[in-house]
Design an enzyme around this catalytic site. Structure first.
Site, PDB file in Angstrom:
ATOM      1  N   ASP A  47       0.831  -1.199   0.000  1.00  0.00           N
ATOM      2  CA  ASP A  47       0.000   0.000   0.000  1.00  0.00           C
ATOM      3  C   ASP A  47       0.865   1.249   0.000  1.00  0.00           C
ATOM      4  OD1 ASP A  47      -2.050  -1.716   0.118  1.00  0.00           O
ATOM      5  OD2 ASP A  47      -2.920  -0.939   1.985  1.00  0.00           O
ATOM      6  N   ALA A  48       1.967   1.159   0.747  1.00  0.00           N
ATOM      7  CA  ALA A  48       2.832   2.331   0.845  1.00  0.00           C
ATOM      8  C   ALA A  48       3.422   2.664  -0.526  1.00  0.00           C
ATOM      9  CB  ALA A  48       3.943   2.073   1.848  1.00  0.00           C
ATOM     10  N   TYR A  50       2.117   1.899  -3.350  1.00  0.00           N
ATOM     11  CA  TYR A  50       1.015   2.382  -4.175  1.00  0.00           C
ATOM     12  C   TYR A  50       0.745   3.863  -3.874  1.00  0.00           C
ATOM     13  CZ  TYR A  50      -3.770   2.953  -5.825  1.00  0.00           C
ATOM     14  OH  TYR A  50      -4.890   3.431  -6.445  1.00  0.00           O
ATOM     15  N   ASP A  51       0.730   4.179  -2.577  1.00  0.00           N
ATOM     16  CA  ASP A  51       0.503   5.566  -2.188  1.00  0.00           C
ATOM     17  C   ASP A  51       1.574   6.479  -2.737  1.00  0.00           C
ATOM     18  OD1 ASP A  51      -1.717   5.081  -0.882  1.00  0.00           O
ATOM     19  OD2 ASP A  51      -0.943   5.433   1.142  1.00  0.00           O
ATOM     20  N   SER A  96     -10.324  14.246  -2.460  1.00  0.00           N
ATOM     21  CA  SER A  96      -9.037  13.957  -1.877  1.00  0.00           C
ATOM     22  C   SER A  96      -8.427  15.267  -1.395  1.00  0.00           C
ATOM     23  CB  SER A  96      -8.222  13.298  -2.960  1.00  0.00           C
ATOM     24  OG  SER A  96      -7.013  12.898  -2.445  1.00  0.00           O
ATOM     25  N   LEU A  97      -7.190  15.231  -0.950  1.00  0.00           N
ATOM     26  CA  LEU A  97      -6.542  16.443  -0.451  1.00  0.00           C
ATOM     27  C   LEU A  97      -5.212  16.657  -1.143  1.00  0.00           C
ATOM     28  CD1 LEU A  97      -7.022  15.854   3.384  1.00  0.00           C
ATOM     29  CD2 LEU A  97      -8.151  17.618   2.020  1.00  0.00           C
ATOM     30  N   GLU A 136      -6.673  18.970  11.982  1.00  0.00           N
ATOM     31  CA  GLU A 136      -7.097  17.633  12.435  1.00  0.00           C
ATOM     32  C   GLU A 136      -6.006  16.636  12.081  1.00  0.00           C
ATOM     33  OE1 GLU A 136     -10.392  16.901   9.858  1.00  0.00           O
ATOM     34  OE2 GLU A 136     -11.677  18.399  10.820  1.00  0.00           O
ATOM     35  N   LYS A 138      -4.399  13.609  10.338  1.00  0.00           N
ATOM     36  CA  LYS A 138      -4.765  12.881   9.119  1.00  0.00           C
ATOM     37  C   LYS A 138      -4.677  11.396   9.457  1.00  0.00           C
ATOM     38  CE  LYS A 138      -4.136  12.807   4.164  1.00  0.00           C
ATOM     39  NZ  LYS A 138      -4.079  11.381   3.905  1.00  0.00           N
ATOM     40  N   ASP A 140      -4.688   7.524   9.115  1.00  0.00           N
ATOM     41  CA  ASP A 140      -4.276   6.626   8.048  1.00  0.00           C
ATOM     42  C   ASP A 140      -5.200   5.403   8.024  1.00  0.00           C
ATOM     43  OD1 ASP A 140      -2.795   5.792   5.948  1.00  0.00           O
ATOM     44  OD2 ASP A 140      -0.996   5.300   7.104  1.00  0.00           O
ATOM     45  N   ARG A 159     -15.208   4.939  -0.392  1.00  0.00           N
ATOM     46  CA  ARG A 159     -14.974   6.020  -1.331  1.00  0.00           C
ATOM     47  C   ARG A 159     -14.925   5.526  -2.777  1.00  0.00           C
ATOM     48  NH1 ARG A 159      -9.631   9.580  -0.894  1.00  0.00           N
ATOM     49  NH2 ARG A 159      -8.705   7.575  -1.413  1.00  0.00           N
ATOM     50  N   TYR A 247     -15.128  13.608  10.094  1.00  0.00           N
ATOM     51  CA  TYR A 247     -14.438  14.880   9.834  1.00  0.00           C
ATOM     52  C   TYR A 247     -14.994  15.671   8.650  1.00  0.00           C
ATOM     53  CZ  TYR A 247     -11.853  11.743   6.673  1.00  0.00           C
ATOM     54  OH  TYR A 247     -11.516  10.822   5.726  1.00  0.00           O
ATOM     55  N   LYS A 311      -8.075  22.873   7.531  1.00  0.00           N
ATOM     56  CA  LYS A 311      -9.264  23.221   6.754  1.00  0.00           C
ATOM     57  C   LYS A 311      -9.694  24.634   7.124  1.00  0.00           C
ATOM     58  CE  LYS A 311     -10.716  18.418   6.878  1.00  0.00           C
ATOM     59  NZ  LYS A 311     -11.650  17.418   7.423  1.00  0.00           N
ATOM     60  N   LYS A 335       1.928  16.700   5.507  1.00  0.00           N
ATOM     61  CA  LYS A 335       2.430  15.358   5.802  1.00  0.00           C
ATOM     62  C   LYS A 335       3.621  15.414   6.759  1.00  0.00           C
ATOM     63  CE  LYS A 335       0.141  12.508   3.625  1.00  0.00           C
ATOM     64  NZ  LYS A 335       0.559  11.854   2.480  1.00  0.00           N
ATOM     65  N   CYS A 429      25.840   8.474 -26.767  1.00  0.00           N
ATOM     66  CA  CYS A 429      24.613   7.762 -26.421  1.00  0.00           C
ATOM     67  C   CYS A 429      24.916   6.274 -26.252  1.00  0.00           C
ATOM     68  CB  CYS A 429      23.562   7.956 -27.507  1.00  0.00           C
ATOM     69  SG  CYS A 429      22.131   6.875 -27.300  1.00  0.00           S
ATOM     70  N   CYS A 432      23.121   4.202 -29.232  1.00  0.00           N
ATOM     71  CA  CYS A 432      23.440   4.252 -30.661  1.00  0.00           C
ATOM     72  C   CYS A 432      24.825   4.809 -30.955  1.00  0.00           C
ATOM     73  CB  CYS A 432      22.388   5.063 -31.419  1.00  0.00           C
ATOM     74  SG  CYS A 432      22.470   6.826 -31.080  1.00  0.00           S
ATOM     75  N   CYS A 447      20.777  12.590 -26.794  1.00  0.00           N
ATOM     76  CA  CYS A 447      21.370  11.862 -27.902  1.00  0.00           C
ATOM     77  C   CYS A 447      20.985  12.576 -29.194  1.00  0.00           C
ATOM     78  CB  CYS A 447      20.813  10.437 -27.896  1.00  0.00           C
ATOM     79  SG  CYS A 447      21.002   9.596 -29.464  1.00  0.00           S
ATOM     80  N   CYS A 453      18.641   6.326 -33.622  1.00  0.00           N
ATOM     81  CA  CYS A 453      18.885   5.782 -32.279  1.00  0.00           C
ATOM     82  C   CYS A 453      17.802   4.755 -31.933  1.00  0.00           C
ATOM     83  CB  CYS A 453      18.892   6.894 -31.238  1.00  0.00           C
ATOM     84  SG  CYS A 453      19.098   6.252 -29.563  1.00  0.00           S
TER      85      CYS A 453
END
Ligand code: IVH
Length: 703
Positions: A47-48, A50-51, A96-97, A136, A138, A140, A159, A247, A311, A335, A429, A432, A447, A453
């Site tokens: 997940d991390a 992906y985030d 989202s934020l 507030e 955040k 997880d 969501r 929230y 906010k 964050k 390069c 090539c 290049c 190339c």
């Protein structure tokens, strides 16, 4: 699909062209992982990780808002809903934020709020009046929406993609924090939104039980919460220790408060848990102070938080500020700082991109940074390598910030091997052998091999068949490189020819009858392509999807577009002016487009495609908004009384108008504020209709 979190540059160093290419890659990659996770239940990355991908996407979009793609993951907000649950369309999208990673980002956020509202009191008389915000934690977890009718809980949903989620009412009913019946009197319709989460203690205990039962364990509390909420059998959810913090809200049949803090108070009254760390802050300093304090106490809270959300407290201001694509202008997530790790730099390799850009990549001894195994990182460009004096064999400090891509922060000099040599960036390069040169003022070395190339050619073809260009399935990098090396394809048109006459494929290793038939089907299905995809597929420098769409909407047909671009070779002429005045297309992009069509071999590529049977269709007009300015080209000039130009522009676009930067015969309306400049004069010369502010407000229904 590549999942290695490696790619070109820190966001500040991306050129618009690199940013567009990366956004394309991220959109495809994120869609892939969404599918693996939700449809196939077989995630490939944490997940991390992906985030991280999503955050990098967001960060690039924040820097290049004009590049936001129609299929951007940020427009989908979360993952597409999986199978198994009834789908629910949200009454109001679940947004989202935007993220801030430093105090400076937060200050910039407050400044932009103030700028937006500068026509309102108190900002009109006091440009740096403080802005009250609610801060507030955040949480997880995963967000959910709870619908109450007549005070009773009737529907709960995840969501999902922000527009459509999954009906998990039965599961949410099992949460103690979700009242079945609201305590205080409530509006007839009330949707409360918030975060479903699991405490760390509950998470560990759950994993203990799972281990004992020889069931797979969850990677982190957020995973545990998501996995538990999305159970088809609610009795399983009932056994899981899920909690909920309120929230936000969605549809309500009446206003619930004047301020965000007031709304949270009412939520408490209705029986919801509102996070006890929530504070109303009268100033930026107070907000930042809470951030610092929470960052220090993070481990003691008992549940995971990954930052603080600010906010704007006044709901009247929130309404004025509105939204951009998918996130409110009135809120931001600040964050917590990045996680770091140390590892050995095993090698520096050079990748050659579609436009010949040479990008250095750090090949690392694999190491975990914040839960993700990293084996490659970007080194951005040669200056960066030199500035940090990064050498093969060095121990380097890696960091994952809000970025997807880990960065090399520094070198641990004490641990440098005595024989480590400074890195010499190639001027040839690697693909090539042509010279690789740096134009004066450029950070990127390119290049010069152009058409000869192979790396560039393969990247161009890859771009051509990619999902947001011609979207030809089943023609991956390996095939393209092999076909090209064997002389089966040279340019894009050959892909269509090969599909019509696949004789050269017969008997090739890995090509059976069915795979040939599949390729033929995939290619034939794309014979007809909308103009925006066609333009994007050409791979013109700086022309990403958003720009291609702007061009397609403006010129409508390939013929019109091509002849206009040829005519635009004269920068003093009208065709260039028309191109340059499309809002979102600046002079530098305009020049790249014109240059592209000035090259005979590029014109040849287009001719070849048409000869190979490709037909280009006009793009669908943008979603029609019923408004007096829908489809009109509007220019805004001078100082407005009631709103900033930025707000006026946002309003005009929301009402379906195209906003241009300069006046031409194609302009329909010019809104003229106080002390206008040459644009107003030009409008009168050309006989374009002009409106003063009052007329403008009356026209858009805001008088
Ligand atoms: S407000 C219109 N407040 O963060 C704004 N979101 O990155 C809606 N989140 O989707 C979101 N704690 O899942 C908000 N105090 C908080 C939050 C919070 C966690 C999550 C939520 C949202 C995501 C956005």
């Amino acid at each position: 699909m590549k999942t290695d979190p490696t790619s070109p540059a820190p966001i500040e160093a991306l050129t618009i062209e690199e940013a567009a290419a990366e956004l394309e890659r991220l959109a495809a990659e994120i869609a892939h992982h969404d599918r693996r996770y939700h449809q196939e239940d077989a995630p490939e990355i944490s997940d991390a990780a992906y985030d991280q991908l999503r955050r990098r996407n967001d960060a690039i979009e924040a820097r290049f808002p004009e590049l936001v793609r129609e299929d951007s993951p940020s427009r989908r907000v979360g993952a597409a809903p999986g199978q198994g649950f009834r789908k629910v369309r949200h009454s109001r999208p679940m947004l989202s934020l935007d993220n801030a990673f430093s105090d400076a980002d937060v200050i910039a956020f407050f400044t932009s709020v103030r700028q937006f509202l500068r026509k309102d009191e108190p900002f009109r008389s006091q440009p740096d009046a403080p802005i009250a915000v609610v801060a507030e934690p955040k949480i997880d977890g995963l967000s959910a929406t709870l619908r109450y009718e007549g005070g009773r809980f009737v529907l709960g949903a995840t969501r999902g993609d922000g527009e459509v989620g999954e009906d998990v009412t039965a599961n949410l009913r099992t949460l103690r924090d979700v009242p079945q019946q609201l305590a205080d009197p409530a509006p007839a319709v009330l949707e409360i939104r918030g975060e479903v989460y699991m405490t760390r203690a509950d998470f560990f205990a759950l994993n203990q039980r799972r281990m004992a039962a020889e069931e797979p364990i969850f990677a982190n509390p957020r995973n545990g919460a998501a996995g538990s909420l999305r159970q088809l059998d609610p009795t399983i959810t009932a056994e899981r220790p899920l909690r909920f913090f309120a929230y936000a809200w969605g549809e309500t049949s009446e206003e619930i408060a004047d301020t965000h803090s007031g709304a949270l108070e009412r939520m408490r009254g209705w029986g919801f848990q509102v996070n006890p760390e929530t504070r109303r802050c009268a100033s930026i300093e107070e907000a930042l102070e809470l951030h610092r304090s929470l960052a220090g106490r993070r481990a003691d809270l008992g549940y995971d938080i990954d930052g603080v959300v600010y906010k704007v407290d006044s709901l009247a201001f929130q309404a004025r500020l509105g939204f951009v694509t998918r996130a409110p202008r009135w809120a931001i997530a600040h964050k917590f700082p990045a996680e770091q790790a140390q590892t050995r730099l095993n090698a520096i390799t050079i990748q050659v991109g579609r436009t010949g850009a040479l990008t250095p990549v750090a090949e690392l001894e694999p190491v975990t940074v914040g839960g993700v195994v990293v084996s490659r990182a970007t080194l951005h460009n040669e200056d960066e390598i030199q500035r940090k004096d990064v050498r093969v064999g060095d121990q380097v400090v890696l960091q994952r910030a809000g970025d997807v891509i880990p960065q090399i922060v520094s070198v641990v000099l004490d641990r440098r091997p005595p024989d480590a040599e400074p890195f010499r960036f190639p001027d040839i390069c690697p693909a090539c052998g042509s010279h690789a040169v740096r134009e004066p003022g450029e950070v990127v070395r390119r290049c010069t091999g152009g058409l000869i190339c192979p790396a560039q050619a393969v990247e161009r073809l890859r771009h051509f068949v990619s999902r947001n260009a011609f979207d030809i399935d089943g023609l991956g990098e390996k095939h393209i490189a092999a076909f090209r090396a064997d002389g089966l394809i040279h340019g894009p048109a050959d892909i269509f020819r090969l599909a019509e006459d696949p004789a050269p494929l017969v008997g090739r290793e890995g090509w059976k009858e069915t795979s040939i038939a599949n390729l033929q089907r995939a290619v034939r299905a794309r014979r007809q392509v909308p103009l925006d995809r066609f333009i994007y597929a050409l791979g013109i420098r700086q022309v990403g999807e958003a720009t291609a769409r702007l061009l397609a909407r403006n010129y409508e047909t390939l013929d019109a577009f091509r002849s206009a671009m040829v005519a635009a070779a004269d920068e003093a002429g009208e065709a260039f002016h028309d191109l340059d005045s499309i809002s979102g297309i600046g002079a530098s992009v305009a020049r790249d487009i014109v240059q592209f069509f000035a090259e005979p071999h590029n014109q040849q590529v287009v001719d070849d495609l048409l000869a190979a049977g490709v037909t280009v269709t006009a793009v669908a007009a943008p979603r029609q908004v019923a408004s007096p300015i829908a489809g009109k080209t509007v220019v805004i000039t001078g100082e407005l009384e009631r709103m900033t130009r930025r707000e006026a522009k946002a309003r005009a676009e929301a009402l379906g108008a195209k906003v241009a930067e300069s006046v031409s015969k194609k302009t329909d309306l010019v809104v003229v504020g106080a002390s206008p400049g040459s644009k107003a004069t030009k409008a009168r010369e050309l006989g374009v209709r002009t409106l003063d502010e009052a007329e403008w407000l009356a026209l858009i229904g805001d008088a």
